[in-house]
Write an enzyme that holds these catalytic residues in place. Structure first.
Site, PDB file in Angstrom:
ATOM      1  N   GLY A   1      -6.345   5.301   6.528  1.00 34.03           N
ATOM      2  CA  GLY A   1      -7.729   4.868   6.333  1.00 34.03           C
ATOM      3  C   GLY A   1      -8.358   5.531   5.130  1.00 34.03           C
TER       4      GLY A   1
ATOM      5  N   SER B   1       0.818  -1.216   0.000  1.00 32.17           N
ATOM      6  CA  SER B   1       0.000   0.000   0.000  1.00 32.17           C
ATOM      7  C   SER B   1       0.852   1.267   0.000  1.00 32.17           C
ATOM      8  CB  SER B   1      -0.919  -0.007   1.221  1.00 32.17           C
ATOM      9  OG  SER B   1      -0.161  -0.280   2.363  1.00 32.17           O
TER      10      SER B   1
ATOM     11  N   THR C   1      -1.356   3.185   4.555  1.00 33.95           N
ATOM     12  CA  THR C   1      -0.439   4.320   4.479  1.00 33.95           C
ATOM     13  C   THR C   1       0.543   4.327   5.634  1.00 33.95           C
ATOM     14  OG1 THR C   1      -2.162   5.632   3.472  1.00 33.95           O
ATOM     15  CG2 THR C   1      -0.461   6.854   4.639  1.00 33.95           C
TER      16      THR C   1
END
Ligand code: ASP
Length: 340
Positions: free
Chosen positions: A245, A91, A193
């Site tokens: 998120g 990610s 993240t």
């Protein structure tokens, strides 16, 4: 820049090196009583905190930078670059999951104690967007560069263009294409993240945030992570906050800036994070995004207190200081995944 000898004198761990930091896994049980875990801290500096498990090795690199005389901004940059360069982090940066067209597009921002900030969004082909964001901060009159322009700027600064789509991420994307179902579920497997906050030995704050964003997003989508005030914010007189998120929800509420404002009004970092998560919940409880909504914040204040809070369970963060070393801590949370 920090005088290394002074720093080592002041930092107990400086004399024994980072490898001696204690890697202590905290109790994984959550209170889940809608209260906030009191993340105690002695107020000793420096302090580094970052999101998710990948924050652990990022903290190591950031700490190493600090004990070698680097500044807070050097520390957060070098820290998050570890995750950006790791193909197993799906990610962030190299190896990040692509958008629905199979393109890895990256968002990142960085901010220092003088409120200087730099950001890149929708950047393709550059492994370390955080380093480009820092160049935007230092070498341009602007805060944000995006897409083609950000890439051109990066190349002009000597960054190398490369393919960031690893065979694993390409395989996952092709599998996703079979159904093309967009459910950006943010969970503990995604690891999400990386946001990092640092309080250096002089009491100055720095922050960095970098991501490949939501997997299978629309081409051109930009999340909260490169947006100062959403994915990251700090006020050197008060504290710093960063998010992970669902970026859309964080942008809607100017999340990180609001966490800092709550600390300005006297809340502890953990309580400030909780207040903004509650606000996000109230705004979204009847919203289309609610089914897959997860948001989490981390925060530190000038006094060296820190905390984190998430909407749903499963959010943890890495903390490093010179009393307890580097360790993972679980954020308190509002609800389990199966609650509404
Ligand atoms: N905040 C990131 C985004 O929305 C993703 C994440 O942290 O999971 O792009």
């Amino acid at each position: 820049m920090t005088n290394r000898r002074n720093f080592i004198k002041k930092t107990a761990l400086g004399t024994i090196g980072f490898s001696s930091l204690i890697a202590c896994k905290q109790d994984t049980k959550q209170a889940h009583d809608h209260s906030v875990t009191a993340h105690q801290n002695t107020g000793l500096k420096p302090l580094i905190i970052s999101t998710w498990k990948h924050g652990f090795s990022a903290n190591e690199a950031a700490w190493e930078t600090l004990i070698n005389g680097g500044s807070g901004i050097d520390a957060v940059e070098s820290g998050v670059m570890v995750s950006e360069g790791d193909p197993n982090e799906r990610s962030v940066g190299y190896g990040g999951l692509p958008d629905r067209e199979g393109k890895v597009t990256l968002d990142a921002c960085i901010m220092d104690h003088n409120s200087n900030c730099g950001s890149v969004s929708f950047l393709q082909g550059i492994k370390h967007p955080i380093a480009v964001a820092r160049k935007v901060m230092e070498d341009t009159p602007h805060v944000m560069l995006t897409g083609e322009g950000a890439l051109k700027f990066a190349l002009s600064k000597g960054f190398k263009e490369e393919n960031l789509l690893t065979p694993e991420s390409e395989k996952d994307w092709k599998k996703w294409l079979e159904k093309s179902n967009y459910e950006p579920i943010i969970n503990i497997e995604n690891h999400d993240t990386i946001s990092m906050l640092a309080l250096d030995e002089n009491g100055n704050l720095s922050g960095a945030c970098t991501t490949s964003g939501a997997a299978w997003k629309m081409h051109g989508r930009v999340g909260d992570s490169p947006i100062i005030g959403a994915g990251l914010f700090l006020d050197n007189a008060v504290g710093a906050a960063a998010a992970t998120g669902l970026g859309e929800a964080v942008i809607r509420t100017a999340g990180s800036a609001m966490v800092v404002e709550q600390m300005r009004m006297g809340k502890s970092p953990a309580e400030a994070c909780k207040t903004i998560v509650e606000r996000i919940y109230n705004i979204h409880k009847d919203h289309k995004d609610m089914a897959y909504l997860q948001v989490g914040f981390i925060a530190i204040n000038k006094q060296g207190q820190y905390g984190g809070y998430s909407l749903r369970s499963g959010f943890d963060f890495a903390v490093c200081d010179n009393t307890k070393g580097n360790r993972m801590e679980n954020a308190s949370f509002k609800m389990e995944w199966n609650e509404n």
